[in-house]
Write an enzyme that holds these catalytic residues in place. Structure first.
Site, PDB file in Angstrom:
ATOM      1  N   HIS A   1      26.979  78.053  59.778  1.00  0.00           N
ATOM      2  CA  HIS A   1      26.428  79.202  59.066  1.00  0.00           C
ATOM      3  C   HIS A   1      25.921  78.815  57.672  1.00  0.00           C
ATOM      4  CE1 HIS A   1      29.446  81.811  61.565  1.00  0.00           C
ATOM      5  NE2 HIS A   1      28.413  81.415  62.290  1.00  0.00           N
ATOM      6  N   PRO A   2      25.092  77.780  57.538  1.00  0.00           N
ATOM      7  CA  PRO A   2      24.597  77.421  56.204  1.00  0.00           C
ATOM      8  C   PRO A   2      23.642  78.475  55.659  1.00  0.00           C
ATOM      9  CG  PRO A   2      23.424  76.167  57.876  1.00  0.00           C
ATOM     10  CD  PRO A   2      24.518  76.920  58.595  1.00  0.00           C
TER      11      PRO A   2
END
Length: 553
Positions: free
Chosen positions: A470-471
Site C-alpha cells: 500500500h505505498p
C-alpha cells in the site's frame, strides 16, 4: 497524436478520471506501458497470488535494504498491466475511516474532508451489501465499481468474527458504512465471479460508450513536455520510437506512487539538489516530490488447525485443477472468491479515537508468494498497524527512464512503530484465545509460543513483517504555500501549470485500510476539479466509540 487530456497510467485513479472526462465530452488519451489483463491469472479472484509475482504484470520493484527489518529487501509490486494495481491486488475494498479524510483536510488538503469525499465514494460504487441494509444510505448503488461479499461458507469465517466479539469488540455489518470499528464480513471488488478491476469497471465500458473520446496508447512515458512553465504533452517510447502525445488542455499523472514521482523528477520537478545529481534541469524545485512515502506493514499470525476444514485440502495440483476448472466453466466455487471474507478493525489503546489495526482473515496458512507455511491444515490473519510514524522516499537511480527508482520506506524507523507492533501481536493473540477460535487451534505456527517479550516480538517483526503493498504519499497534497506540498487541493502540481496528479501519490497520510478504493475516489474527485464541478457535501458522522478516551474496547 493529441487530445484534450493526456493521462499517464491506466490504473485505479487514472482510469476513473479518464472515464469521467470522456463522459463529459472531452477527448482523452491514456498512456499505459503494461499489456492486456486478459487471462485467468488476473480475472480469477482465487488466483490472486499469481499476477503480483509475474513479470508480465508487475513492475518488479523492490525496496532498498531496510535497516529496521534487518536489512531485508522487500517486494514492492505495482501493476504493469491495463487496470494497474487493481488488476493484480487482493481485491479487498476499504474506503478508509471517515477521520482519515478529516485529517487530510487538517494537513492542508482543503475540500477533502469525509463530507467532501463521501459523495465520490458513493458515485463510484455499485454496492451488493448484506440484506440487513446496514449503511445503505452512505453506499453507492449505481456506480461502475461492483463491490460484493463472499459466501463465508467456511465455518472459520464466522468463528473469527465471533471471537472478535468475545474479546470485547463490537460487530460491524458494514465497515465501509458508518461504523468501521469491529468485526464482520469483508468486501471485495469481485462481480459474478470475476475480478472487477478498473479495466472492467471503467475502461472497457468507457471505450464502448465514448469511442474515440477515450483512447489507450501503449508506451513508456519518458517525461512531461513543457512550453515554458506549461505542460503540453508527454514524451513516450512507442514501438522503439520516441513520440510526443500532445495535450491541448492538461496532462494528468496517475502512474502510481512509485512511477508518478519518478516521472515528475525526470521532467525537472523535484528536489533541486537531487535533480542536479543526475544532470536534470530544474523546472520547479519541489523538495516534497518522492518524500512522505508510507506503507502498511503486516505479519501473518498463523495457527495449525485441529479440524480438516481449511483450504489446505485444495493445496495440491489436483485440488487447484478442480478449483480452476470449475471457475473457468462456471465462474463459481472457491476460484470466484479472494477468500478474504471476514475482517476486523480495532483500536490499539484507549485514547486512540478510531481503529488503527486491521485484520484480513484467511482459512489457510499461506504466504503471498503462494507457498504454504506448514504442511497441514491451518489458518491466518494478516494484521498490522494502519498509521505508521515512519516516512520514506522514492528517488531516482539515474536520469534513464528505463531505470528502476530507489524505494526506501524506512520501515520501523520511528520508536512508536515498534511499540505499536507489540500491541498488535498481543491483542491479536487474545482474539485467537477466545472460545470461538480456540476450538479450532492446534498450536500457533508464528510468531510461535516462545515469542513473548518485547525484544522477542521486535525481533520477530524485524525478520518476518512484509509489505501489505500500500505505498502512497509521494506527491503530497497541501496548500500552495506549503513548501513540502507537491500538488494543491485540486491536484495541480505547484510551480507549473497544465499538470496534475490523480493517484495515491497525493495522499497526505495513509488511509486506514487497503488503498484501491481511495485511489479510485481520487480519480473521481480530481476529474470534477478539472471539469469545474463539485458534488454536494454529505454530513454523515461516523460511529466513534462513546468512551474512546478511556476504553480500548
Amino acid at each position: 497524436m493529441e487530445a484534450d487530456y493526456v493521462v499517464v497510467g491506466a490504473g485505479s485513479g487514472g482510469t476513473a478520471l479518464a472515464y469521467r472526462l470522456a463522459e463529459a465530452g472531452k477527448t482523452v488519451v491514456m498512456i499505459e506501458f503494461g499489456g492486456s489483463d486478459a487471462g485467468p491469472f488476473i480475472q480469477m479472484p482465487g488466483a490472486l497470488s499469481y499476477p503480483m509475482n509475474m513479470g508480465l504484470y508487475d513492475w518488479g520493484y523492490q525496496s532498498e535494504p531496510e535497516p529496521g527489518l534487518n536489512g531485508r529487501v522487500l517486494a514492492t509490486p505495482r501493476g504493469k498491466v491495463v487496470g494497474g494495481s487493481s488488476s493484480i491486488n487482493g481485491m479487498v475494498y476499504v474506503r478508509g475511516h471517515a477521520r482519515d479524510f478529516d485529517h487530510w483536510a487538517d494537513q492542508g488538503a482543503d475540500g477533502w474532508r469525509y463530507s467532501d469525499v463521501l459523495p465520490y465514494f458513493k458515485r463510484q460504487e455499485h454496492w451488493h451489501g448484506g440484506d440487513d441494509g446496514a449503511g445503505s444510505n452512505v453506499r453507492g448503488h449505481d456506480g461502475p465499481l461492483h463491490i460484493s461479499r463472499g459466501p463465508r461458507d467456511n465455518p472459520l469465517f464466522d468463528a473469527f468474527v465471533t471471537a472478535g466479539q468475545q474479546a470485547g469488540y463490537g460487530y460491524t455489518p458494514d465497515y465501509n458504512g458508518t461504523r468501521q470499528e469491529g468485526f464482520g464480513p469483508m468486501e471485495a471488488t469481485i462481480w459474478k465471479g470475476r475480478r472487477w478491476s478498473v479495466a472492467n469497471a471503467y475502461l472497457r465500458p468507457g471505450q464502448k460508450a465514448f469511442g474515440d473520446r477515450l483512447r489507450l496508447v501503449r508506451g513508456l512515458a519518458q517525461r512531461v513536455v513543457f512550453d515554458g512553465s506549461r505542460a503540453t504533452g508527454v514524451e513516450i517510447e512507442h514501438n522503439g520510437k520516441i513520440e510526443t502525445v500532445i495535450a491541448r488542455s492538461e496532462v494528468i499523472l496517475a502512474a502510481s506512487s512509485i512511477n508518478t514521482p519518478k516521472l515528475l523528477m525526470l521532467s525537472g520537478i523535484g528536489p533541486a539538489a537531487h535533480l542536479a545529481e543526475h544532470g536534470i534541469d530544474v523546472r520547479a524545485d519541489r523538495p516534497g516530490v518522492g518524500g512522505n512515502l508510507q506503507d502498511h506493514l503486516e505479519i501473518y499470525l498463523q495457527y495449525a488447525a485441529l479440524k480438516p476444514i481449511t483450504l489446505y485440502k485444495y493445496w495440491n495440483i489436483w485440488g487447484k485443477a478442480w478449483v480452476g476448472a470449475r471457475w473457468l466453466f462456471t465462474k463459481t466455487g472457491l476460484g470466484a472468491s479472494n477468500q478474504f471474507e471476514a475482517c476486523g478493525f480495532i483500536r490499539s489503546d484507549k485514547g486512540v479515537e478510531y481503529p488503527d489495526i486491521q485484520y484480513h482473515f484467511l482459512p489457510i496458512a499461506v504466504r503471498y508468494d503462494g507457498k504454504a507455511s506448514a504442511a497441514g491444515h491451518g489458518f491466518q490473519a494478516h494484521v498490522g498497524p494502519m498509521r505508521a510514524h515512519s516516512r520514506g522516499r522514492v528517488s531516482l537511480r539515474s536520469a534513464d527512464p528505463k531505470d528502476k527508482p530507489k524505494i526506501f520506506f524506512n520501515y520501523l524507523g520511528a520508536p512508536q512503530d515498534r511499540e505499536d507492533w507489540r500491541k498488535v501481536v498481543r491483542l491479536s493473540r487474545e482474539i485467537f484465545e477466545q472460545p470461538a477460535m480456540a476450538e479450532h487451534v492446534k498450536y500457533e505456527i508464528q510468531p510461535g509460543p516462545d515469542v513473548l517479550s518485547d525484544d522477542e516480538i521486535d525481533a520477530f517483526v524485524r525478520e518476518h513483517a512484509e509489505s501489505a503493498y500500500h505505498p502512497c504519499g509521494t506527491a503530497r497534497m497541501g496548500r500552495r504555500d506549503d513548501r513540502d506540498a507537491v500538488v494543491d487541493p485540486e491536484g495541480r502540481v505547484i510551480g507549473v501549470s497544465g499538470l496534475r496528479v490523480a493517484d495515491s501519490s497525493i495522499f497526505p497520510r495513509i488511509p486506514n485500510g487497503n488503498l484501491n478504493g481511495p485511489s479510485i475516489m481520487v480519480g473521481e474527485k480530481i476529474a470534477d476539479h478539472i471539469l469545474g464541478r463539485k458534488l454536494p457535501a454529505e454530513n454523515t458522522p461516523p460511529w466513534v466509540h462513546p468512551n474512546w478516551q478511556n476504553q480500548q474496547r
